[in-house]
Design an enzyme around this catalytic site. Sequence first.
Site, PDB file in Angstrom:
ATOM      1  N   ASP A 161      36.732  38.922  27.968  1.00 17.99           N
ATOM      2  CA  ASP A 161      37.397  39.263  29.220  1.00 17.99           C
ATOM      3  C   ASP A 161      37.769  40.746  29.267  1.00 17.99           C
ATOM      4  OD1 ASP A 161      39.195  38.948  31.612  1.00 17.99           O
ATOM      5  OD2 ASP A 161      38.747  36.854  31.210  1.00 17.99           O
ATOM      6  N   HIS A 202      43.913  39.500  33.107  1.00 12.93           N
ATOM      7  CA  HIS A 202      43.181  38.244  33.084  1.00 12.93           C
ATOM      8  C   HIS A 202      42.986  37.673  31.678  1.00 12.93           C
ATOM      9  CE1 HIS A 202      39.548  35.753  34.067  1.00 12.93           C
ATOM     10  NE2 HIS A 202      40.332  35.451  35.075  1.00 12.93           N
ATOM     11  N   SER A 376      39.171  30.020  36.342  1.00 17.10           N
ATOM     12  CA  SER A 376      39.484  30.803  35.151  1.00 17.10           C
ATOM     13  C   SER A 376      40.426  30.043  34.233  1.00 17.10           C
ATOM     14  CB  SER A 376      40.185  32.093  35.548  1.00 17.10           C
ATOM     15  OG  SER A 376      39.254  32.980  36.058  1.00 17.10           O
TER      16      SER A 376
END
Length: 834
Positions: A161, A202, A376
Amino acid sequence: MAFFLLLIIVTVLRIESVAPGPGNVYTNHWAVRIPGGRGQADRIAAKYGYINFGQIGSLEDHYHFHHSRVVRRAAYSLKGPHSFIHMDPEVAWAEQQVVKPRVKRYVQSDPSFIHFNDPKWSNMWYIHCNDKSSRCRSEMNILAAWQRGYTGKNVVVTILDDGIERNHPDLAQNYDHLASYDVNGNDHDPTPRYDSRNENIHGTRCAGQVAAVANNSHCAVGIAYNVRIGGIRMLDGDVTDLVEAMSLGIRPDYIDIYSASWGPKDDGKTVDGPGPLTKQAFEQGINKGRKGLGSIFVWASGNGGRQGDHCSCDGYTSSIYTISISSTTENGNKPWYLEVCSSIIATTYSSGEFNERKIVTTDLRHRCTDGHTGTSVSAPIVAGIIALALEANLLLTWRDVQHLLVKTSRPVHLKADDWKTNAAGFRVSHLYGFGLVDAEAMVLEAMKWRTVPAQHTCSHTPERRTRNETAILTQHVAYLEHVVVKVLIVHPRRGDLEINLISPSGTRSQLLANRLFDSSNEGFRNWEFMTVHFWGERAEGTWTLEIVDSLSKLRNPEVLGNLKEWTLVLHGTSQNPYQPSSAQHSGSRMVEIPALEEILEEPELEEEDEYDGPCHSECGDQGCDGPDSDHCLNCVHFSSGSLKSGRTCVSHCPLGHYEDTASRRCRRCYKGCERCVARSAGDCLSCRRGLFLNTLNSSCIDTCPPGYFADENQRQCLKCHNTCMRCLRYADRCTACSEGYSLAGMTCVPECTNGTFFHLEEMTCSPCQSSCRTCTELRQQSLNTLQTQGPLFLIYSPPFLASNNSLLSATAAEQATRCKQPRLLAWSSGNVSS
Ligand SMILES: *[C@@H]1O[C@H](CO)[C@@H](O)[C@H](O)[C@H]1NC(C)=O
Ligand SMILES: *[C@@H]1O[C@H](CO)[C@@H](O)[C@H](O)[C@H]1NC(C)=O
Ligand SMILES: *[C@@H]1O[C@H](CO)[C@@H](O)[C@H](O)[C@H]1NC(C)=O
Ligand SMILES: *[C@@H]1O[C@H](CO)[C@@H](O)[C@H](O)[C@H]1NC(C)=O
Ligand SMILES: *[C@@H]1O[C@H](CO)[C@@H](O)[C@H](O)[C@H]1NC(C)=O
Ligand SMILES: [Ca+2]
Ligand SMILES: [Ca+2]
Ligand SMILES: [Ca+2]
Ligand SMILES: [Ca+2]
């Protein structure tokens, strides 16, 4: 007749519904105590119409009586002639048995079993039921998997990520720098780049879902809260084929599970997938990763629901090597962002409408959030659950893991209008794959799982131009896993196409649905669609590809599309994956009876006329009474066999025997030995199938001593790598480490003493810089980057962030000039709380 049946059903229901009422439920079984022996008991049973089922366990004089004319599950203890048994003077005691309610412990989801002091624990609605009045959503059975002792110990997960905040107080303890890398910054520290817009939250959020530390009074609890967590920073920069391939190939023997929540643009018009390098990286990971068991790649299926995107147009999701995960809302509704497609394997809870709850996890800048959203969320949850399953069974292959998810995920209350049961009995939907994941079922299945048979693949390209070709495929693949259809289609408007595949069993899977926004005239150039909907079905028979072209208003009706070529690729096994085959069975640990003993000879004939022909070359100086080697009177080399089975002369002794040169006899080895030097247990040179030579004392054993592993080829116990105390199947697949080493995944890494640090390139402890008393490799690295990259890197150091925000805004403009591809699937707009 029908009426009568109905009545019976109603009656049964009534009895059942009355029975568990406030009172007791009486059975037609009695326990009685009758001194005087079984004969006496039988007599009394007969006197009152009972049958004596015999003594109750080991309780003397206690008998189990049954009365067939008493209602089986009555609400009252009915009186009748049988009840006089209670008054019989010969009967010391009698009691009609009542039903006692019993509930299986683990089914009860009582949160009082586990209470963690983490402040957000009570908000983790998808793990446990906090207060009984609120809507309870604990069907993923994560708590139950923990209660069985699985929390991810010794399993390694990494998040591909935009980085991971490795010193986050809820991650630091589980953070593993060996499972981390910064592909964007080309260093070993995957700490995210901080900016005023918090663009890079994230990865840290995904990491917390898997690995937030439990019961540390901070933030949340990860699904696998004892796992080792790493981060590969690769989204914060230009994402190229090379960057992706590098990222997927980092330490494949060390990292068990890679979790990725990104992919091509979810704009409803892109068709994109892994480039040539990334394809190779997937294959490498599958074939070589985890020392041959295969890397586990978990993938979010996509967030393009509102754009009418379809995840079959995302080549990362549709790869057979990735485990694609979808999302459902807490009420089992289809979330607005959900993308439908046939390659989705399973589903987890995630966010939904504004009034539905979101996911709790760690957030950038040492904070905590309950606003994590989208698919996600789902990939890390499944990565965590797979970590629990790997802890239960380290030897699961990449395909075993997919089989486990197929077998254990369930539709429960997830709403979809396309749930169907395929011919193998699996319920499956294009929204949710095989349904909601079940962590407890995963660990239970994993514990007893037998590796599935080898993967076979067969492909068939029907002849061009044939509109209605059927392919008969009977080779290799009998039971299906993934099915791939590769198409070459030219078409004026790609979004008008819908593609379906129908299996020989009649199961229909939609490979592609219309996409409103996809006006591309590029068609599909050897694009691969993948479906898991035929999992477990038989492969043989007629496959039908159906292409529907619905002419939209946006298009010239004169121009038609053309299917130029298609190829059907079937993956699966030749044997039933869920039934141990005979081939597997013969590999079991059974000592085989030596076939040699079965030499059958005709009964010896009466002594007859003298033989005076030539003797067999193995006969000794005393001659023979026939031409064969079993007619010798003595032997040149060795005599083999026994008086009973008949002796014969041989130049070398058969397996299972050794050559006793003194007596010129072949003598039996100790049982289990295949070759030996003498007859005792410790004289073996090699072992029979299923046993292994213990080289320490030359004996054959079925379980190797600690520090050794059973090598199936050499049938020997071989030494584990010197850093391993115990290992499985391979010298370096460690399950416990020697002094001074600690286990990470299946590798033992040195515990470096003060003044040294673990050097990643050299895999050894190396001295710190002279100014340090203690150090970690990471500090050295960040010093280096600080020198080469200039002041921009000041913002990597969190203390600055916490104390001085103006520094951040000063550098924000500078950072904005750096190129960043919008490749993330999910951006949370959830609230950030500290
Ligand atoms: C969590 O920690 C507290 C002490 O802070 C302890 O009493 C409790 O038993 C722990 N809970 C679990 C589930 O280990
Ligand atoms: C295609 O095959 C199906 C089933 O075998 C048959 O019903 C149909 O008529 C065929 N169509 C054409 C165009 O040949
Ligand atoms: C050889 O060693 C194993 C343990 O390492 C032991 O179980 C076995 O009895 C030994 N056999 C002999 C013949 O000494
Ligand atoms: C290293 O140093 C720390 C604190 O300075 C001390 O607690 C620890 O015992 C030392 N470890 C070794 C192996 O010397
Ligand atoms: C933050 O740092 C800048 C520049 O170093 C300084 O001018 C400013 O006063 C600092 N702000 C605070 C709140 O410390
Ligand atoms: Ca870095
Ligand atoms: Ca915590
Ligand atoms: Ca998509
Ligand atoms: Ca996939």
